[in-house]
Design a protein around this motif. Sequence first.
Motif, PDB file in Angstrom:
ATOM      1  N   ALA A  52      -8.862   6.300   6.993  1.00  0.00           N
ATOM      2  CA  ALA A  52      -7.735   5.621   7.634  1.00  0.00           C
ATOM      3  C   ALA A  52      -8.225   4.598   8.651  1.00  0.00           C
ATOM      4  CB  ALA A  52      -6.816   6.643   8.296  1.00  0.00           C
ATOM      5  N   VAL A  53      -9.321   4.895   9.323  1.00  0.00           N
ATOM      6  CA  VAL A  53      -9.880   3.951  10.302  1.00  0.00           C
ATOM      7  C   VAL A  53     -10.415   2.705   9.607  1.00  0.00           C
ATOM      8  CG1 VAL A  53     -11.752   3.620  11.977  1.00  0.00           C
ATOM      9  CG2 VAL A  53     -10.351   5.685  12.089  1.00  0.00           C
ATOM     10  N   ILE A  54     -11.096   2.878   8.479  1.00  0.00           N
ATOM     11  CA  ILE A  54     -11.726   1.731   7.813  1.00  0.00           C
ATOM     12  C   ILE A  54     -10.826   1.049   6.785  1.00  0.00           C
ATOM     13  CG2 ILE A  54     -14.063   2.573   8.219  1.00  0.00           C
ATOM     14  CD1 ILE A  54     -14.165   3.440   5.265  1.00  0.00           C
ATOM     15  N   ALA A  55      -9.719   1.679   6.429  1.00  0.00           N
ATOM     16  CA  ALA A  55      -8.848   1.141   5.373  1.00  0.00           C
ATOM     17  C   ALA A  55      -8.393  -0.298   5.607  1.00  0.00           C
ATOM     18  CB  ALA A  55      -7.644   2.056   5.163  1.00  0.00           C
ATOM     19  N   PRO A  56      -8.001  -0.668   6.826  1.00  0.00           N
ATOM     20  CA  PRO A  56      -7.539  -2.057   6.992  1.00  0.00           C
ATOM     21  C   PRO A  56      -8.606  -3.093   6.603  1.00  0.00           C
ATOM     22  CG  PRO A  56      -6.895  -0.745   8.889  1.00  0.00           C
ATOM     23  CD  PRO A  56      -7.822   0.109   8.053  1.00  0.00           C
ATOM     24  N   ALA A  57      -9.847  -2.827   6.950  1.00  0.00           N
ATOM     25  CA  ALA A  57     -10.919  -3.756   6.587  1.00  0.00           C
ATOM     26  C   ALA A  57     -11.182  -3.717   5.085  1.00  0.00           C
ATOM     27  CB  ALA A  57     -12.191  -3.427   7.370  1.00  0.00           C
ATOM     28  N   LEU A  58     -11.222  -2.522   4.515  1.00  0.00           N
ATOM     29  CA  LEU A  58     -11.455  -2.403   3.073  1.00  0.00           C
ATOM     30  C   LEU A  58     -10.362  -3.100   2.277  1.00  0.00           C
ATOM     31  CD1 LEU A  58     -12.650   1.304   2.711  1.00  0.00           C
ATOM     32  CD2 LEU A  58     -14.041  -0.783   2.646  1.00  0.00           C
ATOM     33  N   ASP A  59      -9.125  -2.955   2.727  1.00  0.00           N
ATOM     34  CA  ASP A  59      -8.006  -3.588   2.024  1.00  0.00           C
ATOM     35  C   ASP A  59      -8.121  -5.103   2.017  1.00  0.00           C
ATOM     36  OD1 ASP A  59      -7.002  -1.047   1.599  1.00  0.00           O
ATOM     37  OD2 ASP A  59      -5.478  -1.187   3.174  1.00  0.00           O
ATOM     38  N   ARG A  60      -8.702  -5.668   3.048  1.00  0.00           N
ATOM     39  CA  ARG A  60      -8.837  -7.131   3.129  1.00  0.00           C
ATOM     40  C   ARG A  60      -9.915  -7.677   2.203  1.00  0.00           C
ATOM     41  NH1 ARG A  60      -8.112  -9.081   8.758  1.00  0.00           N
ATOM     42  NH2 ARG A  60      -9.265 -10.905   8.079  1.00  0.00           N
ATOM     43  N   LEU A  61     -10.851  -6.836   1.772  1.00  0.00           N
ATOM     44  CA  LEU A  61     -11.908  -7.324   0.886  1.00  0.00           C
ATOM     45  C   LEU A  61     -11.336  -7.909  -0.397  1.00  0.00           C
ATOM     46  CD1 LEU A  61     -14.536  -4.452   1.255  1.00  0.00           C
ATOM     47  CD2 LEU A  61     -14.719  -6.793   2.132  1.00  0.00           C
ATOM     48  N   VAL A 106     -20.561   5.197   4.775  1.00  0.00           N
ATOM     49  CA  VAL A 106     -21.264   4.659   3.598  1.00  0.00           C
ATOM     50  C   VAL A 106     -20.892   5.468   2.356  1.00  0.00           C
ATOM     51  CG1 VAL A 106     -23.540   4.325   2.546  1.00  0.00           C
ATOM     52  CG2 VAL A 106     -23.140   3.623   4.916  1.00  0.00           C
ATOM     53  N   ARG A 107     -20.877   6.782   2.484  1.00  0.00           N
ATOM     54  CA  ARG A 107     -20.506   7.646   1.350  1.00  0.00           C
ATOM     55  C   ARG A 107     -19.065   7.380   0.923  1.00  0.00           C
ATOM     56  NH1 ARG A 107     -17.672  12.104   1.575  1.00  0.00           N
ATOM     57  NH2 ARG A 107     -18.134  12.571   3.742  1.00  0.00           N
ATOM     58  N   LEU A 108     -18.167   7.258   1.881  1.00  0.00           N
ATOM     59  CA  LEU A 108     -16.762   7.031   1.556  1.00  0.00           C
ATOM     60  C   LEU A 108     -16.549   5.670   0.892  1.00  0.00           C
ATOM     61  CD1 LEU A 108     -15.104   8.487   4.782  1.00  0.00           C
ATOM     62  CD2 LEU A 108     -15.080   9.493   2.489  1.00  0.00           C
ATOM     63  N   VAL A 109     -17.243   4.654   1.376  1.00  0.00           N
ATOM     64  CA  VAL A 109     -17.105   3.313   0.796  1.00  0.00           C
ATOM     65  C   VAL A 109     -17.645   3.292  -0.625  1.00  0.00           C
ATOM     66  CG1 VAL A 109     -17.878   0.903   0.965  1.00  0.00           C
ATOM     67  CG2 VAL A 109     -17.038   2.092   3.005  1.00  0.00           C
ATOM     68  N   ARG A 110     -18.750   3.980  -0.844  1.00  0.00           N
ATOM     69  CA  ARG A 110     -19.326   4.015  -2.206  1.00  0.00           C
ATOM     70  C   ARG A 110     -18.373   4.631  -3.222  1.00  0.00           C
ATOM     71  NH1 ARG A 110     -25.351   5.662  -0.441  1.00  0.00           N
ATOM     72  NH2 ARG A 110     -26.101   3.548  -0.090  1.00  0.00           N
ATOM     73  N   ALA A 111     -17.487   5.507  -2.765  1.00  0.00           N
ATOM     74  CA  ALA A 111     -16.530   6.162  -3.664  1.00  0.00           C
ATOM     75  C   ALA A 111     -15.158   5.496  -3.645  1.00  0.00           C
ATOM     76  CB  ALA A 111     -16.384   7.637  -3.271  1.00  0.00           C
ATOM     77  N   HIS A 112     -14.992   4.472  -2.830  1.00  0.00           N
ATOM     78  CA  HIS A 112     -13.686   3.829  -2.642  1.00  0.00           C
ATOM     79  C   HIS A 112     -13.486   2.699  -3.658  1.00  0.00           C
ATOM     80  CE1 HIS A 112     -10.422   1.730  -0.573  1.00  0.00           C
ATOM     81  NE2 HIS A 112     -10.219   2.853   0.084  1.00  0.00           N
ATOM     82  N   PRO A 113     -12.266   2.506  -4.120  1.00  0.00           N
ATOM     83  CA  PRO A 113     -12.002   1.390  -5.058  1.00  0.00           C
ATOM     84  C   PRO A 113     -12.379   0.014  -4.493  1.00  0.00           C
ATOM     85  CG  PRO A 113     -10.107   2.866  -4.960  1.00  0.00           C
ATOM     86  CD  PRO A 113     -11.077   3.336  -3.914  1.00  0.00           C
ATOM     87  N   ALA A 114     -12.411  -0.130  -3.179  1.00  0.00           N
ATOM     88  CA  ALA A 114     -12.779  -1.417  -2.576  1.00  0.00           C
ATOM     89  C   ALA A 114     -14.223  -1.800  -2.865  1.00  0.00           C
ATOM     90  CB  ALA A 114     -12.543  -1.388  -1.061  1.00  0.00           C
TER      91      ALA A 114
END
Length: 176
Positions: A52-61, A106-114
């Motif tokens: 939830a903390v990183i989602a806004p940045a990931l969504d903008r990618l 890093v682990r969460l981003v690697r598994a994230h659709p972004a």
Amino acid sequence: MPARERLLVVALDLFAEHGVSGTSPQMIADRLGVTKAAVHSEFPTMDDLALAVIAPALDRLGEVADEAESQRGHAARVESVLAGVVQLVVDYRKMAATLGFDPVVVRLVRAHPALRDLQRIRRLLGGFAPDPGSRVRMAVIAGGLMMAGADPAVAGLDNEDFHDHLLAAGRRILRG
């Protein structure tokens, strides 16, 4: 400020101090003056909270990649990606500095659709089969942009100056 937003701000502050793994729901609850159950009711796991903390940045990618792909010509696409990524770093300066290299993130981003959007951005910057020099420039850009947000030497720069200098440095690096 709504309770959920306050929780995310406090979580980011604690992540900055202790890392995601070093932050507990109780620490967040104590800082907010609520119960641990209140934190868990909003975010059942620390992974949920970190996402939830990183989602806004990931969504903008995806938006950055979409905008760049709409440009005509390689140079325009590269400029669009660079400008979009620099703006992301500026807008999420504290997050980039705090979480860019946190192992949980890093682990969460690697598994994230972004992650697909990140790969699109890399392709837009360096093409589909970049030469070794292009790959090195992309690595320097990616790491350099993240680290710039974390560097205390630039912490005092206002966002406009930081943006302008970061964009200029990115352009120089990409020119090779």
